[in-house]
Design a protein around this motif. Sequence first.
Motif, PDB file in Angstrom:
ATOM      1  N   ASP A 228      54.748  25.833  15.954  1.00  0.00           N
ATOM      2  CA  ASP A 228      53.658  26.014  16.923  1.00  0.00           C
ATOM      3  C   ASP A 228      53.606  24.905  17.965  1.00  0.00           C
ATOM      4  O   ASP A 228      53.207  25.147  19.122  1.00  0.00           O
ATOM      5  CB  ASP A 228      52.311  26.073  16.202  1.00  0.00           C
ATOM      6  N   THR A 229      53.981  23.669  17.594  1.00  0.00           N
ATOM      7  CA  THR A 229      53.748  22.514  18.466  1.00  0.00           C
ATOM      8  C   THR A 229      55.011  21.770  18.885  1.00  0.00           C
ATOM      9  O   THR A 229      54.976  20.996  19.849  1.00  0.00           O
ATOM     10  CB  THR A 229      52.829  21.499  17.766  1.00  0.00           C
ATOM     11  N   GLY A 230      56.105  21.937  18.126  1.00  0.00           N
ATOM     12  CA  GLY A 230      57.315  21.161  18.387  1.00  0.00           C
ATOM     13  C   GLY A 230      57.242  19.754  17.838  1.00  0.00           C
ATOM     14  O   GLY A 230      58.155  18.948  18.058  1.00  0.00           O
ATOM     15  N   ILE A 231      56.164  19.437  17.099  1.00  0.00           N
ATOM     16  CA  ILE A 231      56.007  18.111  16.491  1.00  0.00           C
ATOM     17  C   ILE A 231      56.432  18.191  15.035  1.00  0.00           C
ATOM     18  O   ILE A 231      55.868  18.957  14.249  1.00  0.00           O
ATOM     19  CB  ILE A 231      54.552  17.614  16.594  1.00  0.00           C
ATOM     20  N   LEU A 232      57.428  17.392  14.673  1.00  0.00           N
ATOM     21  CA  LEU A 232      57.968  17.410  13.317  1.00  0.00           C
ATOM     22  C   LEU A 232      57.134  16.515  12.413  1.00  0.00           C
ATOM     23  O   LEU A 232      56.928  15.332  12.709  1.00  0.00           O
ATOM     24  CB  LEU A 232      59.423  16.936  13.334  1.00  0.00           C
ATOM     25  N   LEU A 233      56.627  17.068  11.328  1.00  0.00           N
ATOM     26  CA  LEU A 233      55.823  16.312  10.363  1.00  0.00           C
ATOM     27  C   LEU A 233      56.651  15.963   9.145  1.00  0.00           C
ATOM     28  O   LEU A 233      57.550  16.700   8.751  1.00  0.00           O
ATOM     29  CB  LEU A 233      54.622  17.142   9.898  1.00  0.00           C
ATOM     30  N   GLU A 234      56.338  14.808   8.528  1.00  0.00           N
ATOM     31  CA  GLU A 234      56.871  14.551   7.187  1.00  0.00           C
ATOM     32  C   GLU A 234      55.723  14.833   6.209  1.00  0.00           C
ATOM     33  O   GLU A 234      54.558  14.529   6.505  1.00  0.00           O
ATOM     34  CB  GLU A 234      57.425  13.125   7.065  1.00  0.00           C
ATOM     35  N   PRO A 235      56.014  15.434   5.057  1.00  0.00           N
ATOM     36  CA  PRO A 235      54.949  15.895   4.179  1.00  0.00           C
ATOM     37  C   PRO A 235      54.294  14.814   3.338  1.00  0.00           C
ATOM     38  O   PRO A 235      53.254  15.065   2.736  1.00  0.00           O
ATOM     39  CB  PRO A 235      55.665  16.912   3.279  1.00  0.00           C
ATOM     40  N   VAL A 236      54.864  13.609   3.294  1.00  0.00           N
ATOM     41  CA  VAL A 236      54.323  12.568   2.420  1.00  0.00           C
ATOM     42  C   VAL A 236      52.995  12.035   2.952  1.00  0.00           C
ATOM     43  O   VAL A 236      52.061  11.773   2.194  1.00  0.00           O
ATOM     44  CB  VAL A 236      55.337  11.420   2.242  1.00  0.00           C
ATOM     45  N   TYR A 237      52.895  11.867   4.273  1.00  0.00           N
ATOM     46  CA  TYR A 237      51.681  11.312   4.868  1.00  0.00           C
ATOM     47  C   TYR A 237      51.076  12.232   5.930  1.00  0.00           C
ATOM     48  O   TYR A 237      50.002  12.793   5.749  1.00  0.00           O
ATOM     49  CB  TYR A 237      51.979   9.939   5.499  1.00  0.00           C
ATOM     50  N   THR A 238      51.759  12.359   7.088  1.00  0.00           N
ATOM     51  CA  THR A 238      51.138  13.060   8.211  1.00  0.00           C
ATOM     52  C   THR A 238      50.938  14.544   7.932  1.00  0.00           C
ATOM     53  O   THR A 238      49.986  15.149   8.430  1.00  0.00           O
ATOM     54  CB  THR A 238      51.977  12.883   9.497  1.00  0.00           C
ATOM     55  N   GLY A 239      51.822  15.145   7.145  1.00  0.00           N
ATOM     56  CA  GLY A 239      51.636  16.546   6.789  1.00  0.00           C
ATOM     57  C   GLY A 239      50.355  16.742   5.999  1.00  0.00           C
ATOM     58  O   GLY A 239      49.563  17.659   6.273  1.00  0.00           O
ATOM     59  N   LYS A 240      50.120  15.881   5.015  1.00  0.00           N
ATOM     60  CA  LYS A 240      48.903  15.982   4.205  1.00  0.00           C
ATOM     61  C   LYS A 240      47.654  15.722   5.052  1.00  0.00           C
ATOM     62  O   LYS A 240      46.619  16.357   4.859  1.00  0.00           O
ATOM     63  CB  LYS A 240      48.979  14.999   3.036  1.00  0.00           C
ATOM     64  N   MET A 241      47.769  14.783   5.979  1.00  0.00           N
ATOM     65  CA  MET A 241      46.619  14.458   6.828  1.00  0.00           C
ATOM     66  C   MET A 241      46.232  15.650   7.706  1.00  0.00           C
ATOM     67  O   MET A 241      45.054  16.037   7.781  1.00  0.00           O
ATOM     68  CB  MET A 241      46.946  13.236   7.687  1.00  0.00           C
ATOM     69  N   LEU A 242      47.218  16.256   8.362  1.00  0.00           N
ATOM     70  CA  LEU A 242      46.910  17.378   9.253  1.00  0.00           C
ATOM     71  C   LEU A 242      46.525  18.633   8.474  1.00  0.00           C
ATOM     72  O   LEU A 242      45.720  19.434   8.940  1.00  0.00           O
ATOM     73  CB  LEU A 242      48.087  17.638  10.189  1.00  0.00           C
ATOM     74  N   PHE A 243      47.097  18.799   7.288  1.00  0.00           N
ATOM     75  CA  PHE A 243      46.681  19.896   6.413  1.00  0.00           C
ATOM     76  C   PHE A 243      45.195  19.745   6.081  1.00  0.00           C
ATOM     77  O   PHE A 243      44.420  20.707   6.159  1.00  0.00           O
ATOM     78  CB  PHE A 243      47.514  19.891   5.136  1.00  0.00           C
ATOM     79  N   ALA A 244      44.792  18.525   5.715  1.00  0.00           N
ATOM     80  CA  ALA A 244      43.384  18.261   5.392  1.00  0.00           C
ATOM     81  C   ALA A 244      42.496  18.514   6.603  1.00  0.00           C
ATOM     82  O   ALA A 244      41.410  19.100   6.492  1.00  0.00           O
ATOM     83  CB  ALA A 244      43.231  16.824   4.895  1.00  0.00           C
ATOM     84  N   LEU A 245      42.951  18.096   7.787  1.00  0.00           N
ATOM     85  CA  LEU A 245      42.166  18.278   9.005  1.00  0.00           C
ATOM     86  C   LEU A 245      41.963  19.765   9.279  1.00  0.00           C
ATOM     87  O   LEU A 245      40.862  20.200   9.654  1.00  0.00           O
ATOM     88  CB  LEU A 245      42.857  17.607  10.184  1.00  0.00           C
ATOM     89  N   ARG A 246      43.004  20.572   9.062  1.00  0.00           N
ATOM     90  CA  ARG A 246      42.855  22.024   9.256  1.00  0.00           C
ATOM     91  C   ARG A 246      41.813  22.592   8.297  1.00  0.00           C
ATOM     92  O   ARG A 246      40.982  23.409   8.684  1.00  0.00           O
ATOM     93  CB  ARG A 246      44.191  22.731   9.055  1.00  0.00           C
ATOM     94  N   GLU A 247      41.870  22.160   7.037  1.00  0.00           N
ATOM     95  CA  GLU A 247      40.921  22.671   6.050  1.00  0.00           C
ATOM     96  C   GLU A 247      39.481  22.268   6.421  1.00  0.00           C
ATOM     97  O   GLU A 247      38.549  23.072   6.270  1.00  0.00           O
ATOM     98  CB  GLU A 247      41.269  22.145   4.655  1.00  0.00           C
ATOM     99  N   LEU A 248      39.301  21.042   6.890  1.00  0.00           N
ATOM    100  CA  LEU A 248      37.978  20.598   7.312  1.00  0.00           C
ATOM    101  C   LEU A 248      37.494  21.418   8.510  1.00  0.00           C
ATOM    102  O   LEU A 248      36.321  21.806   8.594  1.00  0.00           O
ATOM    103  CB  LEU A 248      38.010  19.121   7.694  1.00  0.00           C
ATOM    104  N   TRP A 249      38.407  21.680   9.427  1.00  0.00           N
ATOM    105  CA  TRP A 249      38.086  22.454  10.629  1.00  0.00           C
ATOM    106  C   TRP A 249      37.647  23.873  10.234  1.00  0.00           C
ATOM    107  O   TRP A 249      36.624  24.367  10.716  1.00  0.00           O
ATOM    108  CB  TRP A 249      39.331  22.511  11.513  1.00  0.00           C
ATOM    109  N   LEU A 250      38.426  24.507   9.346  1.00  0.00           N
ATOM    110  CA  LEU A 250      38.132  25.885   8.959  1.00  0.00           C
ATOM    111  C   LEU A 250      36.815  25.983   8.179  1.00  0.00           C
ATOM    112  O   LEU A 250      36.143  27.018   8.223  1.00  0.00           O
ATOM    113  CB  LEU A 250      39.279  26.433   8.101  1.00  0.00           C
ATOM    114  N   SER A 251      36.456  24.915   7.467  1.00  0.00           N
ATOM    115  CA  SER A 251      35.227  24.935   6.676  1.00  0.00           C
ATOM    116  C   SER A 251      34.007  24.486   7.472  1.00  0.00           C
ATOM    117  O   SER A 251      32.903  24.401   6.941  1.00  0.00           O
ATOM    118  CB  SER A 251      35.385  24.033   5.445  1.00  0.00           C
ATOM    119  N   GLY A 252      34.236  24.180   8.763  1.00  0.00           N
ATOM    120  CA  GLY A 252      33.121  23.806   9.638  1.00  0.00           C
ATOM    121  C   GLY A 252      32.772  22.337   9.617  1.00  0.00           C
ATOM    122  O   GLY A 252      31.711  21.972  10.119  1.00  0.00           O
TER     123      GLY A 252
END
Length: 252
Positions: A228-252
């Motif tokens: 979607d963005t062309g930004i490559l994530l590594e799953p150890v840190y930044t992937g988990k951070m952005l995953f959490a941010l999406r979940e927070l966003w979706l939950s309001g």
Amino acid sequence: MNLWIKRDDLLHPQVSGNKFRKLKYPLQALAGQQVHMVSMGGLWSNHLHALAHAAAIAGFPATALVRAAEGMNSAMLDDCRALGMQIRFVSREAYRALRDDTEAWRQHLPDSSAQHVWLPEGGSAATALHGVAELVSELEFTPDLMVMACGTGATMAGVLAGLRGQGRVIGVAAFKNADYLHTEVARLLTAAGYPTHQNYQLLTTFHHGGYAKVSAELSAFCENFFEDTGILLEPVYTGKMLFALRELWLSG
């Protein structure tokens, strides 16, 4: 609501991200001296990888105390060796002692001398916070909320220092049982001469099984984010951070 991503992965081709900022002032303080850098990390430590590059650029010899059994290896360690870094393996018990005792590292260096300079795990020395704090002053505005991944807590502490009580910070722990980071953030802020800012929240449920553990859901998220963005994530840190941010966003 607007989402901005600070691309600190583009700071330097090798010594990038928070590691660049954490190493900046500790290494500047040693400029012109003949020292031997010593630090600690795991088989895939971003800190050791960055330190190997930075030490090579600065002309400092370096040794890594790696939490692994003799003979274990990784592509990261191959890079470090190619850059001249010496690798010494330590047991899990000895590694824990390195965290608790600021002089324990000397036991693993038979030729330890005054020229050897110790950097703690993740490069999280108190002086590292000054480099991280500069991240905030580079922004064109003060965000209402800043979100980041947490390993040692030093990056979050540095951002809190840079914000000087403004806005709000969310730290996403990348491993289990991370509640002790509250104490560590306060300790680092005090040691670096900053107030112990409290305008943050630590999330401890987005570790996906533990440090360096990756769930199928997290892998899919990282792949979709790149598409979607062309930004490559590594799953150890930044992937988990952005995953959490999406979940927070979706939950309001």
